[in-house]
Write a protein that holds these residues in place. Structure first.
Motif, mmCIF file in Angstrom:
data_model
loop_
_atom_site.group_PDB
_atom_site.id
_atom_site.type_symbol
_atom_site.label_atom_id
_atom_site.label_comp_id
_atom_site.label_asym_id
_atom_site.label_seq_id
_atom_site.Cartn_x
_atom_site.Cartn_y
_atom_site.Cartn_z
ATOM 1 N N ALA A 127 0.860 -1.183 0.000
ATOM 2 C CA ALA A 127 0.000 0.000 0.000
ATOM 3 C C ALA A 127 0.894 1.229 0.000
ATOM 4 C CB ALA A 127 -0.922 -0.001 1.214
ATOM 5 N N LEU A 128 0.793 2.043 -1.040
ATOM 6 C CA LEU A 128 1.635 3.227 -1.210
ATOM 7 C C LEU A 128 0.771 4.479 -1.123
ATOM 8 C CD1 LEU A 128 3.740 2.041 -4.297
ATOM 9 C CD2 LEU A 128 4.324 1.827 -1.869
ATOM 10 N N ARG A 129 1.096 5.361 -0.197
ATOM 11 C CA ARG A 129 0.377 6.629 -0.111
ATOM 12 C C ARG A 129 1.293 7.761 -0.573
ATOM 13 N NH1 ARG A 129 -4.245 8.128 2.116
ATOM 14 N NH2 ARG A 129 -4.387 6.313 3.498
ATOM 15 N N ALA A 130 0.877 8.424 -1.646
ATOM 16 C CA ALA A 130 1.567 9.620 -2.120
ATOM 17 C C ALA A 130 0.870 10.823 -1.499
ATOM 18 C CB ALA A 130 1.514 9.696 -3.640
ATOM 19 N N ARG A 131 1.641 11.669 -0.825
ATOM 20 C CA ARG A 131 1.030 12.771 -0.084
ATOM 21 C C ARG A 131 1.784 14.072 -0.365
ATOM 22 N NH1 ARG A 131 -2.086 12.525 4.423
ATOM 23 N NH2 ARG A 131 -1.404 10.388 4.928
ATOM 24 N N HIS A 132 1.001 15.134 -0.453
ATOM 25 C CA HIS A 132 1.576 16.473 -0.582
ATOM 26 C C HIS A 132 0.606 17.430 0.107
ATOM 27 C CE1 HIS A 132 4.265 19.465 -2.312
ATOM 28 N NE2 HIS A 132 3.211 20.181 -2.648
ATOM 29 N N GLY A 133 1.050 18.019 1.207
ATOM 30 C CA GLY A 133 0.150 18.869 1.967
ATOM 31 C C GLY A 133 -0.999 18.047 2.528
ATOM 32 N N ASP A 134 -2.227 18.512 2.300
ATOM 33 C CA ASP A 134 -3.412 17.828 2.818
ATOM 34 C C ASP A 134 -3.993 16.815 1.833
ATOM 35 O OD1 ASP A 134 -3.293 19.321 5.156
ATOM 36 O OD2 ASP A 134 -4.507 20.943 4.311
ATOM 37 N N GLU A 135 -3.370 16.653 0.673
ATOM 38 C CA GLU A 135 -3.915 15.760 -0.343
ATOM 39 C C GLU A 135 -3.111 14.464 -0.396
ATOM 40 O OE1 GLU A 135 -5.831 17.760 -3.887
ATOM 41 O OE2 GLU A 135 -4.088 19.047 -3.581
ATOM 42 N N SER A 136 -3.800 13.389 -0.772
ATOM 43 C CA SER A 136 -3.088 12.114 -0.879
ATOM 44 C C SER A 136 -3.804 11.184 -1.847
ATOM 45 C CB SER A 136 -2.966 11.435 0.491
ATOM 46 O OG SER A 136 -4.214 10.936 0.931
ATOM 47 N N VAL A 137 -3.032 10.243 -2.363
ATOM 48 C CA VAL A 137 -3.539 9.161 -3.199
ATOM 49 C C VAL A 137 -2.985 7.864 -2.628
ATOM 50 C CG1 VAL A 137 -3.400 8.066 -5.468
ATOM 51 C CG2 VAL A 137 -3.785 10.522 -5.318
ATOM 52 N N LEU A 138 -3.859 6.883 -2.463
ATOM 53 C CA LEU A 138 -3.443 5.592 -1.935
ATOM 54 C C LEU A 138 -3.528 4.557 -3.041
ATOM 55 C CD1 LEU A 138 -2.605 3.979 0.625
ATOM 56 C CD2 LEU A 138 -5.051 3.539 0.999
ATOM 57 N N LEU A 139 -2.411 3.892 -3.312
ATOM 58 C CA LEU A 139 -2.337 2.856 -4.340
ATOM 59 C C LEU A 139 -2.129 1.507 -3.666
ATOM 60 C CD1 LEU A 139 -2.035 1.805 -7.263
ATOM 61 C CD2 LEU A 139 0.385 2.469 -7.146
ATOM 62 N N LEU A 140 -3.035 0.576 -3.948
ATOM 63 C CA LEU A 140 -2.959 -0.769 -3.383
ATOM 64 C C LEU A 140 -2.617 -1.744 -4.500
ATOM 65 C CD1 LEU A 140 -6.260 -0.649 -1.276
ATOM 66 C CD2 LEU A 140 -3.960 0.090 -0.589
ATOM 67 N N LEU A 141 -1.554 -2.534 -4.304
ATOM 68 C CA LEU A 141 -1.071 -3.464 -5.319
ATOM 69 C C LEU A 141 -1.068 -4.884 -4.766
ATOM 70 C CD1 LEU A 141 2.047 -1.367 -6.371
ATOM 71 C CD2 LEU A 141 -0.040 -1.562 -7.698
ATOM 72 N N ASN A 142 -1.596 -5.813 -5.552
ATOM 73 C CA ASN A 142 -1.633 -7.216 -5.169
ATOM 74 C C ASN A 142 -1.151 -8.065 -6.342
ATOM 75 O OD1 ASN A 142 -2.197 -9.773 -4.163
ATOM 76 N ND2 ASN A 142 -4.423 -9.591 -4.410
ATOM 77 N N VAL A 143 -0.054 -8.797 -6.173
ATOM 78 C CA VAL A 143 0.438 -9.678 -7.240
ATOM 79 C C VAL A 143 0.334 -11.147 -6.823
ATOM 80 C CG1 VAL A 143 1.987 -7.945 -8.220
ATOM 81 C CG2 VAL A 143 2.848 -9.502 -6.449
ATOM 82 N N SER A 144 -0.458 -11.411 -5.809
ATOM 83 C CA SER A 144 -0.630 -12.791 -5.351
ATOM 84 C C SER A 144 -1.768 -13.469 -6.104
ATOM 85 C CB SER A 144 -0.921 -12.817 -3.855
ATOM 86 O OG SER A 144 -2.246 -12.375 -3.595
ATOM 87 N N ASP A 145 -1.945 -14.765 -5.859
ATOM 88 C CA ASP A 145 -2.979 -15.550 -6.538
ATOM 89 C C ASP A 145 -4.305 -15.546 -5.788
ATOM 90 O OD1 ASP A 145 -1.277 -16.327 -8.613
ATOM 91 O OD2 ASP A 145 -0.484 -18.016 -7.448
ATOM 92 N N SER A 146 -4.425 -14.756 -4.729
ATOM 93 C CA SER A 146 -5.668 -14.728 -3.961
ATOM 94 C C SER A 146 -6.027 -13.288 -3.607
ATOM 95 C CB SER A 146 -5.519 -15.562 -2.686
ATOM 96 O OG SER A 146 -4.437 -15.083 -1.907
ATOM 97 N N ASP A 147 -7.264 -13.109 -3.138
ATOM 98 C CA ASP A 147 -7.680 -11.791 -2.678
ATOM 99 C C ASP A 147 -6.754 -11.318 -1.558
ATOM 100 O OD1 ASP A 147 -9.807 -11.819 -4.411
ATOM 101 O OD2 ASP A 147 -11.323 -12.271 -2.890
ATOM 102 N N ALA A 148 -6.526 -10.010 -1.519
ATOM 103 C CA ALA A 148 -5.698 -9.435 -0.456
ATOM 104 C C ALA A 148 -6.488 -8.349 0.258
ATOM 105 C CB ALA A 148 -4.404 -8.865 -1.030
ATOM 106 N N GLU A 149 -6.624 -8.487 1.568
ATOM 107 C CA GLU A 149 -7.285 -7.462 2.373
ATOM 108 C C GLU A 149 -6.210 -6.558 2.979
ATOM 109 O OE1 GLU A 149 -9.838 -7.206 6.468
ATOM 110 O OE2 GLU A 149 -10.501 -8.667 4.951
ATOM 111 N N PHE A 150 -6.319 -5.276 2.670
ATOM 112 C CA PHE A 150 -5.321 -4.313 3.132
ATOM 113 C C PHE A 150 -5.797 -3.669 4.432
ATOM 114 C CE2 PHE A 150 -4.158 -4.878 -1.221
ATOM 115 C CZ PHE A 150 -2.797 -4.609 -1.296
#
Length: 385
Positions: A343-366
């Motif tokens: 889980a990668l959060r890009a942040r600048h000031g009060d704004e942010s974007v959260l990127l969730l990446l899953n390369v496994s063979d099953s569902d991933a709960e973050f």
């Protein structure tokens, strides 16, 4: 600076136009709207100067390669690009030249070659005449409308050389090709605006192939530290490396790589053909670059249908970046990481974007926010104002 909003479409002109007759630069005019529709606002051109073969063996930096055309062809391309709001960057090969270069008296006294290539002769950067020449070349093409320069093999040139020759009386952007080493130190000593972020490039595809997001996490920590000094030039493909679609062992992870590129800080570039999922293997032999520097058809209508979904994916991701222009300077924090999820959060000031990446063979709960579930081999964005 305008470069904070630049997204480059990189072209290797001698390859891109290889199927065309004389005055081949005109062929690029058919692709300007394609680049804009992709979301790019800059055209990063590979070598366009007179050379012996592949463009990196320059003969004369003041003359357009006759295979590509002449001054009038170049001026028309710049004008048509600028009319559409596209900036132009040129590839300046000033570390080495061809053996038939117009000033052999400027070769290094030891007869040094560039990385063992016998037909590429290193220039003597301690010679004041070389510094004067390079400065004159840069200024000549800036006067002709060029907006930026990529400085080839900058890592092989003493950084102080650039500080002495770069014209600073205009709104130009300079970035150097630096493959490894102290990126921030080179920028500080050279006065360049940026250098190429090869360390992040490697971590992106390698972490996806190995299912080891700890490598990406480490690289992003180093990437964040660079932002204290400069904004790196970022990419997942260029004219010197195996195509991303070939490099990745699982084609389902192409979107993951692109999502990382357009989420983290930097001035990104897209190498022509990557936006169409082109394949190509770079090989260490004569002609080993041919597969990654192919010809393009006359117009976008000539492209195969299979590549357009990847083009539209690029449009979507570049669109996200355009809606969040602060991403150029954002710091990225790792909020969750396992071998196959991050889980990668890009942040600048009060704004942010959260990127969730899953390369496994099953569902991933973050375990972030509302415990988001990402399906196998998928990725998801969460944005916050």
């Amino acid at each position: 600076m305008w470069a904070d909003h630049a997204i480059w479409w990189q072209i290797y002109p001698l390859g891109f136009t290889a199927d065309q007759p004389a005055h081949r630069l005109a062929h690029l005019e058919n692709w300007l709207d394609y680049a804009i529709e992709l979301g790019c606002n800059g055209l990063l051109l590979g070598p366009v100067f007179a050379s012996e073969t592949h463009g990196y063996d320059t003969i004369d930096h003041f003359r357009i390669d006759p295979r590509l055309g002449d001054d009038a062809d170049f001026d028309r391309l710049v004008a048509k690009a600028h009319d559409r709001g596209l900036r132009i960057a040129l590839d300046g090969v000033f570390n080495h030249v061809a053996r038939s270069f117009v000033h052999p008296e400027w070769f290094r006294a030891d007869g040094g070659t560039f990385e063992g290539h016998e037909h590429l002769i290193a220039l003597d950067h301690s010679n004041p005449a070389v510094a004067q020449y390079v400065g004159d070349v840069l200024r000549h093409w800036l006067d002709r409308g060029v907006d930026a320069w990529r400085l080839d093999a900058a890592y092989a040139v003493p950084p102080e050389f650039w500080r002495n020759v770069l014209p600073r009386d205009r709104d130009a952007w300079y970035f150097g090709e630096v493959i490894h080493g102290d990126y921030a130190g080179y920028v500080e000593k050279s006065g360049l605006d940026s250098v190429t972020q090869y360390e992040l490039w490697k971590a992106i595809w390698s972490s996806l192939n190995d299912g080891n997001f700890f490598e990406l996490s480490y690289a992003l920590g180093r990437h964040n530290a660079l932002l204290d000094t400069f904004v790196p030039q970022t990419f997942v493909g260029n004219h010197d490396v195996t195509r991303l679609a070939t490099r990745l062992e699982d084609e389902r992870h192409l979107g993951h790589a692109l999502a990382i590129l357009f989420t983290v800080a930097g001035v990104p570039s897209v190498y022509y053909g990557d936006e169409q999922a082109f394949r190509g293997l770079k090989e260490d032999r004569v002609g080993g670059d041919d597969a990654i520097r192919p010809a393009f058809p006359d117009t976008p209508e000539g492209l195969a249908s299979y590549g357009w979904p990847t083009y539209r994916l690029h449009q979507d991701l570049i669109g996200l970046r355009r809606r969040h222009p602060w991403l150029t300077h954002a710091r990225t924090t790792v909020e969750h990481v396992t071998n196959q999820t991050i889980a990668l959060r890009a942040r600048h000031g009060d704004e942010s974007v959260l990127l969730l990446l899953n390369v496994s063979d099953s569902d991933a709960e973050f375990p972030v926010e509302d415990a988001v579930v990402v399906p196998p081999h998928s990725w998801k964005f969460l944005t916050h104002p």
